[in-house]
Scaffold this active site. Structure first.
Site, PDB file in Angstrom:
ATOM      1  N   GLY A   1      36.585 -30.039  14.951  1.00 55.70           N
ATOM      2  CA  GLY A   1      37.463 -30.738  15.892  1.00 55.70           C
ATOM      3  C   GLY A   1      38.677 -29.917  16.268  1.00 55.70           C
ATOM      4  N   GLY A   2      39.848 -30.539  16.144  1.00 54.63           N
ATOM      5  CA  GLY A   2      41.101 -29.872  16.528  1.00 54.63           C
ATOM      6  C   GLY A   2      41.348 -28.600  15.733  1.00 54.63           C
TER       7      GLY A   2
ATOM      8  N   GLY B   1      30.428   1.628  39.904  1.00 50.83           N
ATOM      9  CA  GLY B   1      31.529   0.671  39.811  1.00 50.83           C
ATOM     10  C   GLY B   1      32.238   0.769  38.473  1.00 50.83           C
ATOM     11  N   ALA B   2      31.477   1.163  37.451  1.00 47.77           N
ATOM     12  CA  ALA B   2      32.068   1.255  36.112  1.00 47.77           C
ATOM     13  C   ALA B   2      33.167   2.330  36.075  1.00 47.77           C
ATOM     14  CB  ALA B   2      30.990   1.547  35.084  1.00 47.77           C
TER      15      ALA B   2
HETATM   16  C1  HXC Z   1      40.033 -37.772   7.114  1.00 45.40           C
HETATM   17  C2  HXC Z   1      38.681 -36.222   6.091  1.00 45.40           C
HETATM   18  C3  HXC Z   1      38.372 -35.626   7.345  1.00 45.40           C
HETATM   19  C4  HXC Z   1      38.972 -36.197   8.505  1.00 45.40           C
HETATM   20  C5  HXC Z   1      37.323 -34.549   5.817  1.00 45.40           C
HETATM   21  N1  HXC Z   1      38.010 -35.526   5.195  1.00 45.40           N
HETATM   22  N2  HXC Z   1      37.537 -34.607   7.134  1.00 45.40           N
HETATM   23  N3  HXC Z   1      39.505 -37.263   5.997  1.00 45.40           N
HETATM   24  N4  HXC Z   1      39.783 -37.263   8.335  1.00 45.40           N
HETATM   25  N5  HXC Z   1      38.746 -35.684   9.708  1.00 45.40           N
HETATM   26  C6  HXC Z   1      38.052 -35.785   3.759  1.00 45.40           C
HETATM   27  C7  HXC Z   1      36.744 -36.309   3.221  1.00 45.40           C
HETATM   28  O1  HXC Z   1      36.658 -37.682   3.388  1.00 45.40           O
HETATM   29  C8  HXC Z   1      36.837 -35.890   1.768  1.00 45.40           C
HETATM   30  O2  HXC Z   1      37.650 -36.815   1.093  1.00 45.40           O
HETATM   31  C9  HXC Z   1      37.575 -34.578   1.828  1.00 45.40           C
HETATM   32  O3  HXC Z   1      38.244 -34.572   3.086  1.00 45.40           O
HETATM   33  C10 HXC Z   1      36.652 -33.387   1.773  1.00 45.40           C
HETATM   34  O4  HXC Z   1      35.640 -33.542   2.753  1.00 45.40           O
HETATM   35  P1  HXC Z   1      34.096 -33.329   2.434  1.00 45.40           P
HETATM   36  O5  HXC Z   1      33.322 -33.930   3.544  1.00 45.40           O
HETATM   37  O6  HXC Z   1      33.806 -33.809   1.052  1.00 45.40           O
HETATM   38  O7  HXC Z   1      33.992 -31.744   2.436  1.00 45.40           O
HETATM   39  P2  HXC Z   1      32.820 -30.824   2.997  1.00 45.40           P
HETATM   40  O8  HXC Z   1      31.512 -31.337   2.528  1.00 45.40           O
HETATM   41  O9  HXC Z   1      33.210 -29.448   2.627  1.00 45.40           O
HETATM   42  O10 HXC Z   1      32.853 -30.977   4.585  1.00 45.40           O
HETATM   43  C11 HXC Z   1      33.990 -30.645   5.321  1.00 45.40           C
HETATM   44  C12 HXC Z   1      33.827 -31.096   6.804  1.00 45.40           C
HETATM   45  C13 HXC Z   1      33.474 -32.619   6.810  1.00 45.40           C
HETATM   46  C14 HXC Z   1      32.702 -30.293   7.443  1.00 45.40           C
HETATM   47  C15 HXC Z   1      35.127 -30.754   7.490  1.00 45.40           C
HETATM   48  O11 HXC Z   1      34.402 -33.311   5.967  1.00 45.40           O
HETATM   49  C16 HXC Z   1      33.549 -33.186   8.191  1.00 45.40           C
HETATM   50  O12 HXC Z   1      32.583 -33.050   8.969  1.00 45.40           O
HETATM   51  N6  HXC Z   1      34.634 -33.889   8.477  1.00 45.40           N
HETATM   52  C17 HXC Z   1      34.818 -34.609   9.726  1.00 45.40           C
HETATM   53  C18 HXC Z   1      34.988 -33.676  10.855  1.00 45.40           C
HETATM   54  C19 HXC Z   1      35.321 -34.353  12.123  1.00 45.40           C
HETATM   55  O13 HXC Z   1      34.417 -34.861  12.815  1.00 45.40           O
HETATM   56  N7  HXC Z   1      36.652 -34.483  12.419  1.00 45.40           N
HETATM   57  C20 HXC Z   1      37.189 -35.199  13.549  1.00 45.40           C
HETATM   58  C21 HXC Z   1      37.150 -34.243  14.735  1.00 45.40           C
HETATM   59  S1  HXC Z   1      37.865 -34.906  16.139  1.00 45.40           S
HETATM   60  P3  HXC Z   1      37.408 -37.213  -0.424  1.00 45.40           P
HETATM   61  O14 HXC Z   1      38.472 -38.227  -0.704  1.00 45.40           O
HETATM   62  O15 HXC Z   1      36.030 -37.768  -0.478  1.00 45.40           O
HETATM   63  O16 HXC Z   1      37.546 -35.955  -1.210  1.00 45.40           O
HETATM   64  C22 HXC Z   1      39.265 -33.998  16.380  1.00 45.40           C
HETATM   65  C23 HXC Z   1      39.972 -34.321  17.648  1.00 45.40           C
HETATM   66  C24 HXC Z   1      40.818 -33.205  18.174  1.00 45.40           C
HETATM   67  O17 HXC Z   1      39.665 -33.233  15.602  1.00 45.40           O
HETATM   68  C25 HXC Z   1      40.713 -33.038  19.625  1.00 45.40           C
HETATM   69  C26 HXC Z   1      39.781 -31.900  20.019  1.00 45.40           C
HETATM   70  C27 HXC Z   1      39.864 -31.543  21.479  1.00 45.40           C
END
Ligand code: HXC
Length: 510
Positions: free
Chosen positions: A169-170, A404-405
């Site tokens: 994401g961000g 051109g290069a």
């Molecule tokens: C809250 C989060 C989180 C999130 C991870 N955690 N991402 N908490 N918000 N976005 C927490 C998990 O719940 C977990 O908590 C701990 O962090 C570790 O994550 P894991 O999943 O256990 O780790 P891992 O297996 O290594 O995977 C990491 C990851 C995955 C690939 C980053 O967590 C993931 O896919 N997260 C979500 C990604 C996502 O979709 N984010 C939103 C994007 S939208 P606990 O308590 O269990 O340890 C965005 C908008 C911006 O960002 C705008 C863009 C233009």
């Protein structure tokens, strides 16, 4: 007094623990350092000053009011790298996966604002899962604030992103708007959405490594500029990179002491170009032999290897090197090489880093794959970037400069300042064989005749003198004296001042 100081120390110690020892151990077990360990390695010893270590999120949804951790998943502040001020933020994966809340975003934007206001580089260390899911639009808004500052800082201060964990994401979009992205092999990933979401939406089964590992992003997508073996190597290489970069777009390049004499003659260069024009040679050998102490920081070393880009120094001052690489696809310009070099040239121009361009290019790569892929527009990016650049531009043609290069590779016609050629240079519309076969198509069935035509074309055009007669080449130089000639040219251009016509901004063919 003693008790309040003790309380401060206690609060600090707790904040330093982030998400707690268990999560720190888990981070270490995955081969990753913690945010604070990373900052310690990145900055000069004892120089880091942390801000906002007691900041907590204010979320109340999903029971978040019960889980508050001081620092809220990002360590921010400033320090020095080899004595020069740098701002830094490092995501703490042990706290809510380093995810971004409104409060976390405010910590980031505070250092971004300081970096912009005080005109010093900013390094972001990413190890985080994007917007904090429990905060909803407050987190999205926070990212918007970070992105806006990325854009405002672009071209004003260098922004460097270091990807050191799974980022989504961000936490990939913000890096994407910075100048350079570096990754760590096997432990860092970048994707807009992770493998689980991919499976749900497209039914594709893919691992994190296949989706967004360092290999993918350094060789396929070109999102990342380099990858390193582990956290320590990556952080130490960032220290090396920072020595090449100016503090901002008005400071000029840093000047480091150098023991390498400017007039060092290297006779091995006289035989670098093989007698057979179709035989390759390694352009990196030339780069390493002419720059200060052979110190070259290559950017995108694993992508579009037919062009080489990176930072080096002459007389202790940083330059950007752009060089065709005859070892790969004969150094031809294709879409990838053009995009790669164009971005690098624009970075150098933003930050007043002189450009040294080394040319051995047989032209643009023909074919449907390239044309369908937008070669015209991608090639135009490089042409545009070189032509708009107002930094000192020194060009050396070692061998081929065809078609051109020739124009594109920082020629005189697009405001090259000093254009040199080696005696082995061939500056022409195309190679002799191709030219003779087009001009004398009717003689194609007579090998002797066509050979004579090829020889005639070679004699007339496969040299630097036609261009030198017209002043397009300022001088034909001896290869052994290349370092001296480039260093002198850069010195002569030190106070170059050119302004392009006023405009809001240009419209480079994106
Ligand atoms: C809250 C989060 C989180 C999130 C991870 N955690 N991402 N908490 N918000 N976005 C927490 C998990 O719940 C977990 O908590 C701990 O962090 C570790 O994550 P894991 O999943 O256990 O780790 P891992 O297996 O290594 O995977 C990491 C990851 C995955 C690939 C980053 O967590 C993931 O896919 N997260 C979500 C990604 C996502 O979709 N984010 C939103 C994007 S939208 P606990 O308590 O269990 O340890 C965005 C908008 C911006 O960002 C705008 C863009 C233009």
């Amino acid at each position: 007094m003693k008790t309040v100081i003790e309380e401060l120390e206690q609060r600090r110690a707790q904040a330093r623990l982030g998400g707690g020892q268990v999560r720190i151990d888990a981070q270490h077990a995955k081969g990753r350092l913690t945010a604070r360990e990373r900052i310690e390695l990145l900055m000069d010893e004892g120089s880091f000053e942390e801000f906002d270590m007691f900041v907590e999120h204010r979320g109340t949804e999903f029971g978040m009011e019960k889980t508050k951790i001081p620092g809220d998943g990002v360590v921010t502040g400033w320090g020095t790298i080899n004595g020069r001020i740098v701002y830094v933020f490092a995501k703490d994966f042990t706290v809510f996966g380093g995810s971004l809340s409104e409060a976390h975003a405010k910590k980031m934007t505070k250092v971004q604002d300081l970096a912009i206001r005080n005109r010093a580089p900013i390094i972001g260390v990413f190890d985080a899962g994007g917007a904090r899911i429990q905060e909803g639009v407050d987190a999205l808004g926070g990212y918007g604030e970070v992105f806006t500052r990325n854009v405002l800082a672009s071209g004003v201060i260098p922004q460097i992103s270091l990807i050191m964990g799974p980022c989504a994401g961000g936490d990939v979009y913000s890096p994407a708007m910075t100048d350079f992205i570096f990754m760590v092999k096997d432990t860092s990933y970048m994707f807009v959405t992770g493998p689980d979401v991919v499976k749900t939406v497209t039914n594709e089964t893919v691992t994190a490594e296949e989706l967004g590992g360092a290999k993918v992003h350094t060789t396929k997508s070109s999102i990342a500029d380099r990858a390193y073996e582990n956290d320590v190597e990556a952080l130490l290489q960032m220290r090396r990179l920072m020595d090449f970069l100016p503090a901002n777009n008005e400071s000029g390049v840093p000047e480091l002491p150098s023991d390498d004499p400017e007039d060092r003659i290297d006779h091995s260069l006289d035989t670098l170009v093989p007698d057979n024009p179709n035989k390759p040679y390694d352009m990196k050998e030339l780069i390493l032999k002419i720059v200060d102490e052979g110190d070259f920081f290559e950017i995108q070393d694993q992508f579009a290897k037919n062009i080489v880009t990176g930072f080096a120094r002459f007389e202790g001052r940083t330059v950007g090197i752009v060089a065709n690489q005859p070892m790969v696809l004969a150094g031809v310009l294709d879409s990838d090489a053009s995009r790669k070099a164009a971005r690098f040239v624009r970075f150098c121009d933003c930050f007043d880093i002189p450009l040294v361009t080394l040319v051995d290019v047989p032209g643009f790569l023909p074919g449907t794959a390239q044309e369908y892929g937008g070669l015209i527009k991608h090639g135009a990016k490089l042409l545009f970037a070189f032509a708009e650049a107002t930094v000192p531009k020194v060009t050396l043609i070692t061998r081929k400069a065809y078609g051109g290069a020739y124009d594109v590779m920082s020629s005189k016609h697009i405001r090259g300042d000093v254009n040199y050629a080696w005696p082995t240079a061939e500056i022409a519309v195309m190679g002799a064989k191709g030219a003779a076969e087009i001009l004398y198509r009717s003689e194609l069935n007579d090998p002797a005749k066509i050979q004579a035509r090829i020889d005639e074309y070679k004699k007339r055009f496969a040299n630097p003198f036609v261009a030198a007669e017209r002043g397009y080449i300022d001088e034909v130089i001896e290869p052994s004296a290349t370092r001296l000639r480039i260093a002198r040219a850069l010195n002569m251009l030190r106070n170059k001042h050119v302004e392009n016509p006023w405009k809001k901004h240009d419209n480079i063919p994106l």
